[in-house]
Design a protein around this motif. Structure first.
Motif, PDB file in Angstrom:
ATOM      1  N   ARG A   1      -5.554   4.743   7.804  1.00  0.00           N
ATOM      2  CA  ARG A   1      -4.819   5.486   8.687  1.00  0.00           C
ATOM      3  C   ARG A   1      -5.776   6.294   9.345  1.00  0.00           C
ATOM      4  O   ARG A   1      -6.489   7.190   8.764  1.00  0.00           O
TER       5      ARG A   1
ATOM      6  N   GLU B   1       1.190   2.484   7.244  1.00  0.00           N
ATOM      7  CA  GLU B   1       1.597   2.621   8.473  1.00  0.00           C
ATOM      8  C   GLU B   1       0.661   1.614   9.545  1.00  0.00           C
ATOM      9  O   GLU B   1      -0.245   0.997   8.944  1.00  0.00           O
TER      10      GLU B   1
ATOM     11  N   CYS C   1      -2.869  -0.765   9.899  1.00  0.00           N
ATOM     12  CA  CYS C   1      -3.590  -0.362   8.421  1.00  0.00           C
ATOM     13  C   CYS C   1      -4.882  -1.040   8.140  1.00  0.00           C
ATOM     14  O   CYS C   1      -5.363  -0.775   7.200  1.00  0.00           O
TER      15      CYS C   1
ATOM     16  N   ASP D   1      -5.890   5.494   3.501  1.00  0.00           N
ATOM     17  CA  ASP D   1      -4.592   6.238   3.295  1.00  0.00           C
ATOM     18  C   ASP D   1      -4.311   6.313   1.971  1.00  0.00           C
ATOM     19  O   ASP D   1      -3.655   5.599   1.532  1.00  0.00           O
TER      20      ASP D   1
ATOM     21  N   GLU E   1       3.022  -3.211   6.291  1.00  0.00           N
ATOM     22  CA  GLU E   1       3.428  -2.627   7.433  1.00  0.00           C
ATOM     23  C   GLU E   1       4.945  -2.651   7.641  1.00  0.00           C
ATOM     24  O   GLU E   1       5.762  -1.808   7.698  1.00  0.00           O
TER      25      GLU E   1
END
Length: 305
Positions: free
Chosen positions: A15, A269, A272, A20, A263
């Motif tokens: 991210r 998100e 990715c 992330d 996703e």
């Protein structure tokens, strides 16, 4: 034991060009609760070559912290041996139960180069070593002689092999040939999810699985009967997953499909994947979503595609 049964290899989601961590930790916890036998961080789906040493060390720690006691395998591949040893140190410090060693190359490696790497890592690592034969990404093809030499290195406990032939007799012969080259205390694990059923039926001890890292419930339903020798149930599950395996083939491997699934399920998100790897386009994602709807999983796909 980290090198038998079903081993789940989750995606390392990105991210804003950074790991992330929150999404990754949640996914590791979900995988750990699903009944897998081990979790593999920083495999090919874990995009390890694209991460810095600090990022990889942090991913290893987060995996162990959220694995709830499930054994964790940590990938330590790198082009330079000194860098591999640094990753081994970080993995061991994080609490890895085993390390996964691919023989990465830019310039082609000889068999002696590979053996030198394996011997150096195994002598350095207090954790057991799983050697990863993955010619699609490392550009090194293991021969039976190389399997035999690798398996004789003290500290090597498993060899992760690429997909086996899908025809049962050919698969059994293939695995038996490898088994004949390695000692009985070194396990053989199949990778390449479309080949899992054939590999386990042919005598592989483990399935090192991509889908288990993202939709673990799906992988567990296939792995348990396959590992128990229930060929009919395993074959039925594998046939149900044929559209997913077809997507892997059509879309250049599993990484983009797995990222799209993550996703669509809200696990990661969009986008990715680490650039320059781009995810699937709209039509491709709709095809993935359509296949995903046929699977029994824990979350619903995003309908806004």
């Amino acid at each position: 034991m980290a090198c038998t049964g079903l081993s789940a290899f989750p995606l390392t989601p990105m991210r804003d060009d950074a790991v992330d961590e929150r999404a990754f930790a949640a996914q590791v916890a979900r995988v750990a609760a699903s009944g897998v036998d081990s979790i593999g961080a920083l495999g090919s789906t874990g995009v390890y070559p694209y991460l810095s040493r600090a990022e990889r060390a942090r991913v290893a720690r987060v995996t162990v912290e959220h694995a709830d006691g499930v054994p964790v395998i940590v990938g330590v591949g790198s082009l330079r041996t000194s860098h591999v040893l640094e990753h081994v140190d970080d993995a061991v410090e994080a609490g890895a139960a085993a390390v996964l060693l691919p023989a990465m190359s830019y310039h082609p490696l000889t068999d002696d180069d590979v053996i030198g790497l394996v011997e150096t890592v195994a002598a350095h690592s207090p954790a057991p070593v799983i050697v990863y034969d993955n010619p699609g990404t490392t550009h090194i093809t293991f021969t039976q002689e190389l399997y035999a030499r690798v398996a004789r290195v003290p500290g090597v406990v498993s060899i992760k092999i690429p997909g086996v032939p899908t025809e049962p007799a050919a698969a059994r012969e293939h695995v038996a040939t490898i088994r004949g080259a390695v000692s009985e205390d070194v396990t053989i694990g199949v990778s390449g999810d479309p080949f899992a059923t054939a590999g386990l039926a042919a005598g592989c001890d483990a399935w090192y699985s991509v889908i288990a890292g993202t939709v673990p419930e799906v992988a567990v339903r296939l792995a348990r009967p396959a590992l128990a020798g229930n060929a009919a149930e395993a074959d039925a599950e594998n046939a149900r997953l044929a559209p997913l395996w077809q997507l892997f083939t059509e879309m250049g491997g599993s990484i983009r499909v797995i990222a799209a699934i993550a996703e669509l399920l809200g696990i990661a998100e969009q986008p990715c994947l680490p650039l320059p790897i781009r995810g699937l386009d709209g039509e491709q994602r709709r095809r993935v979503a359509a296949v995903l709807e046929t699977l029994d999983h824990a979350a619903e796909p995003d309908r806004d595609e």
